[in-house]
Scaffold this active site. Structure first.
Site, PDB file in Angstrom:
ATOM      1  N   LYS A 177       0.670  -1.218   0.013  1.00 21.30           N
ATOM      2  CA  LYS A 177      -0.056  -0.079   0.113  1.00 21.30           C
ATOM      3  C   LYS A 177       0.796   1.180   0.121  1.00 21.30           C
ATOM      4  O   LYS A 177       0.660   2.321  -0.689  1.00 21.30           O
ATOM      5  CB  LYS A 177      -0.805  -0.184   1.381  1.00 21.30           C
ATOM      6  CG  LYS A 177      -2.079  -0.932   1.444  1.00 21.30           C
ATOM      7  CD  LYS A 177      -2.878  -1.000   2.629  1.00 21.30           C
ATOM      8  CE  LYS A 177      -2.335  -0.848   3.800  1.00 21.30           C
ATOM      9  NZ  LYS A 177      -1.530  -1.913   4.107  1.00 21.30           N
ATOM     10  N   ARG A 207      -8.695   2.369  10.025  1.00 16.21           N
ATOM     11  CA  ARG A 207      -8.411   0.879  10.075  1.00 16.21           C
ATOM     12  C   ARG A 207      -9.552   0.087  10.755  1.00 16.21           C
ATOM     13  O   ARG A 207      -9.675  -1.116  10.897  1.00 16.21           O
ATOM     14  CB  ARG A 207      -7.346   0.885  11.044  1.00 16.21           C
ATOM     15  CG  ARG A 207      -5.925   1.293  10.838  1.00 16.21           C
ATOM     16  CD  ARG A 207      -4.970   1.118  11.664  1.00 16.21           C
ATOM     17  NE  ARG A 207      -3.703   1.420  11.294  1.00 16.21           N
ATOM     18  CZ  ARG A 207      -2.817   1.018  10.805  1.00 16.21           C
ATOM     19  NH1 ARG A 207      -2.805  -0.279  10.388  1.00 16.21           N
ATOM     20  NH2 ARG A 207      -1.638   1.376  10.515  1.00 16.21           N
ATOM     21  N   ARG A 215      12.152  -9.416   4.767  1.00 14.41           N
ATOM     22  CA  ARG A 215      12.688  -8.001   4.500  1.00 14.41           C
ATOM     23  C   ARG A 215      13.728  -7.703   5.446  1.00 14.41           C
ATOM     24  O   ARG A 215      13.992  -8.193   6.622  1.00 14.41           O
ATOM     25  CB  ARG A 215      11.346  -6.952   5.179  1.00 14.41           C
ATOM     26  CG  ARG A 215      10.379  -6.663   4.071  1.00 14.41           C
ATOM     27  CD  ARG A 215       9.208  -5.781   4.343  1.00 14.41           C
ATOM     28  NE  ARG A 215       8.815  -5.635   5.784  1.00 14.41           N
ATOM     29  CZ  ARG A 215       7.669  -5.050   6.183  1.00 14.41           C
ATOM     30  NH1 ARG A 215       7.012  -4.533   5.207  1.00 14.41           N
ATOM     31  NH2 ARG A 215       7.287  -5.093   7.477  1.00 14.41           N
ATOM     32  N   ARG A 233      13.833  -6.514  11.175  1.00 14.59           N
ATOM     33  CA  ARG A 233      12.938  -5.957  12.391  1.00 14.59           C
ATOM     34  C   ARG A 233      12.463  -6.898  13.340  1.00 14.59           C
ATOM     35  O   ARG A 233      12.149  -7.780  12.899  1.00 14.59           O
ATOM     36  CB  ARG A 233      11.686  -5.079  11.821  1.00 14.59           C
ATOM     37  CG  ARG A 233      12.156  -3.772  11.380  1.00 14.59           C
ATOM     38  CD  ARG A 233      11.038  -3.179  10.716  1.00 14.59           C
ATOM     39  NE  ARG A 233       9.570  -3.381  11.305  1.00 14.59           N
ATOM     40  CZ  ARG A 233       8.461  -2.746  10.797  1.00 14.59           C
ATOM     41  NH1 ARG A 233       8.568  -2.016   9.719  1.00 14.59           N
ATOM     42  NH2 ARG A 233       7.435  -3.032  11.599  1.00 14.59           N
ATOM     43  N   ARG A 254      -0.628 -10.130  12.932  1.00 15.94           N
ATOM     44  CA  ARG A 254      -0.727  -8.741  12.351  1.00 15.94           C
ATOM     45  C   ARG A 254      -1.968  -9.049  11.259  1.00 15.94           C
ATOM     46  O   ARG A 254      -3.048  -8.359  11.073  1.00 15.94           O
ATOM     47  CB  ARG A 254       0.464  -8.094  11.761  1.00 15.94           C
ATOM     48  CG  ARG A 254       1.249  -7.411  13.133  1.00 15.94           C
ATOM     49  CD  ARG A 254       2.489  -7.068  12.462  1.00 15.94           C
ATOM     50  NE  ARG A 254       2.525  -6.295  11.350  1.00 15.94           N
ATOM     51  CZ  ARG A 254       3.526  -6.023  10.631  1.00 15.94           C
ATOM     52  NH1 ARG A 254       4.707  -6.784  10.651  1.00 15.94           N
ATOM     53  NH2 ARG A 254       3.718  -5.034   9.518  1.00 15.94           N
TER      54      ARG A 254
END
Length: 214
Positions: free
Chosen positions: A13, A88, A127, A160, A171
């Site tokens: 996004k 959200r 990532r 991370r 999540r």
């Protein structure tokens, strides 16, 4: 034009919102950007949000909604905006509707970027971020030339703490329960367009542009 980009974590996004903002000349507005800007500016809402975040708590809806109210009132948003990460929840969407209605505006299009869960997990878990310049890499899709080192500055790459598989799946569960209902909420108004989010960035961007103009 007032746009919302919906999609689970890792759907791209943010990347697509930046491209749209550049092409259409309207600002990208995200919850994170609003919070950082308000904290940096030292606004009353920013100071309140900072105190909450320093306690490790979630910023409540009323503060996020207030930040949007202030941000969307700025001159650069007069011709429209692209919302990324807000609303959200349906509660936030209803507050957004009220704010826009008071200004004689509405959400013109909602684009949902659809990506399979296993693909999302692979994207996020792979990532890596440079500790020095924050450049982003992926161990498979866009690896650095030297393993563990940033191509740009030579800094150390790290994963991370919340990019592990268990956290990512949680999540995604939260997204499905809290945010995905927004698709049905906006679909009742006939403004939702769904776009496959798997593949290179450019074709996805072209599909999003076509969905907005349809």
């Amino acid at each position: 034009m007032n746009l919302i980009l919906l999609g689970p974590p890792g759907a791209g996004k943010g990347t697509q919102a930046k491209l749209l903002a550049e092409r259409r000349g309207i600002p990208q507005i995200s919850t994170g950007d609003m919070l950082r800007a308000a904290v940096k500016a030292g606004t009353p809402l920013g100071r309140e949000a900072q105190a909450i975040m320093e306690r490790g708590e979630l910023v409540p809806d009323e503060i996020v909604i207030g930040l949007f109210h202030d941000r969307s009132s700025q001159a650069d948003a007069a011709g429209g905006f692209i919302l990324d990460g807000f609303p959200r929840t349906v509660t936030q969407a209803e507050a957004l509707r009220k704010i826009l209605s008071e200004r004689g505006r509405r959400i013109d299009r909602v684009v949902s970027i659809d990506v399979a869960e296993d693909e999302l997990v692979g994207r996020i878990v792979g990532r890596r971020t440079c500790r020095s310049c924050q450049a982003m890499y992926h161990v498979k899709a866009s690896p650095p030339k030297v393993a563990g080192r940033c191509d740009r500055c030579g800094g150390e790459l790290h994963q991370r703490a919340d990019d592990n598989e268990d956290t990512v799946r949680e999540r995604l569960r939260v997204y499905r329960s809290q945010t995905e209902p927004l698709i049905a909420y906006y679909d009742r108004e006939g403004v939702v367009r769904r776009v496959p989010g798997t593949g290179p960035i450019e074709p996805i961007f072209a599909a999003i542009r076509a969905a907005i103009e349809a």
